[in-house]
Design an enzyme around this catalytic site. Sequence first.
Site, PDB file in Angstrom:
ATOM      1  N   THR A 218       0.873  -1.179   0.000  1.00  0.00           N
ATOM      2  CA  THR A 218       0.000   0.000   0.000  1.00  0.00           C
ATOM      3  C   THR A 218       0.906   1.224   0.000  1.00  0.00           C
ATOM      4  OG1 THR A 218      -1.790  -1.077   1.146  1.00  0.00           O
ATOM      5  CG2 THR A 218      -1.569   1.273   1.555  1.00  0.00           C
TER       6      THR A 218
ATOM      7  N   GLY B 103     -10.808  -2.382   3.098  1.00  0.00           N
ATOM      8  CA  GLY B 103      -9.912  -2.308   4.257  1.00  0.00           C
ATOM      9  C   GLY B 103      -9.928  -0.918   4.871  1.00  0.00           C
TER      10      GLY B 103
HETATM   11  N1  ASP Z   1      -4.056  -1.626   4.746  1.00  0.00           N
HETATM   12  C1  ASP Z   1      -4.206  -2.271   3.462  1.00  0.00           C
HETATM   13  C2  ASP Z   1      -5.479  -3.081   3.473  1.00  0.00           C
HETATM   14  O1  ASP Z   1      -5.744  -3.755   4.448  1.00  0.00           O
HETATM   15  C3  ASP Z   1      -3.067  -3.165   3.123  1.00  0.00           C
HETATM   16  C4  ASP Z   1      -1.686  -2.610   3.339  1.00  0.00           C
HETATM   17  O2  ASP Z   1      -1.505  -1.575   3.941  1.00  0.00           O
HETATM   18  O3  ASP Z   1      -0.731  -3.221   2.877  1.00  0.00           O
HETATM   19  O4  ASP Z   1      -6.153  -3.092   2.482  1.00  0.00           O
END
Ligand code: ASP
Length: 329
Positions: free
Chosen positions: A190, A220
């Site tokens: 991300t 998310g």
């Molecule tokens: N927070 C992101 C999600 O859960 C994933 C990530 O930060 O890598 O979609």
Amino acid sequence: MWQEAEKLFVVNKAASSSHENKLMKTVIVVHGGAWDVPDAAAEATVAGVKNAAQVGDTVLRSGGSAIDAVERAVRCLEDDPTFDAGHGSVLNAAGEVELDSLIMDGKNLAAGAVASVRNIANPVSLARAVMEKTDHVMLTDRGAGMFADSISTPLAHDLVTELELEEWEHSNSYRDGVKRFFNTNRGHDTVGAVALDSFGNVACATSTGGIRNKMVGRVGDSPIIGSGGYADNGSGAVSCTGHGESILKVTLARLILFHMEQGKCALEATNMSLQHMFDRVKGCGGAVVLSSTGEWAASFTTPRMAWATVTEDTLHHGFNQREHFTEKL
Ligand code: ASP
């Protein structure tokens, strides 16, 4: 891993006559996702965040706004297939890309977000359009697609990389993925950015393809205001990354700012909040954080998180725990 930002410069005359000759401080901090980044992706990941920080810094140096700087920095990372955002995003359980993003302006708490959007190369810009062109804060899936269409956002049909297809074909379940991504070996990145501009405004932006094998329609933390990011000139700006379900349960971005409002410095507030997330829900993650006075932090409880910031003529960056490199620009 926090510093008083040291950058002082004369605001570009063209940028604002009312701020002419005022010494103002600007800062941008970006991240490329908190997880156990494999060695094979290390070089590209670090190069990507360093580049994005410099792109955002250029916007700020020329008198641009914090909201422009975070959008530009996040667009760079979305365009880079190394990262799990825009091009290079992970696939859901049905083998499709579904993207989430938010952007927020600390000056007036204006916020925009999109969730589960498809075929959009730069979800952060669509989130900004939701903020600026609609009466709403968030649009999802079909409605977000219709809105994108109505403002002539170009469709992208090349967001999936060969590498992601291979990874997806060999991946098992969402749960296994979460364990592997955040506690051991493979994963996704991300992206996010926080900035303080020469007018004293802060902003944040976060963008993601989510977590591989997520259920269709799973959203998310990344597009949720207060969880995946938050910006308020009264305290500061945060962009989060990590296990989304855990971040949502503790509203991580607001939690960090709450601790700063209670007098903690950016690093302490971030570490306390990440520890709380681990203690309460066993979740790992990270964040880049900026106070409204320019004090910044980049911290994570996963093995790695690429981060970068520019202060004056120095690029600061890190990748492993307790790492802090500097390079003269
Ligand atoms: N927070 C992101 C999600 O859960 C994933 C990530 O930060 O890598 O979609």
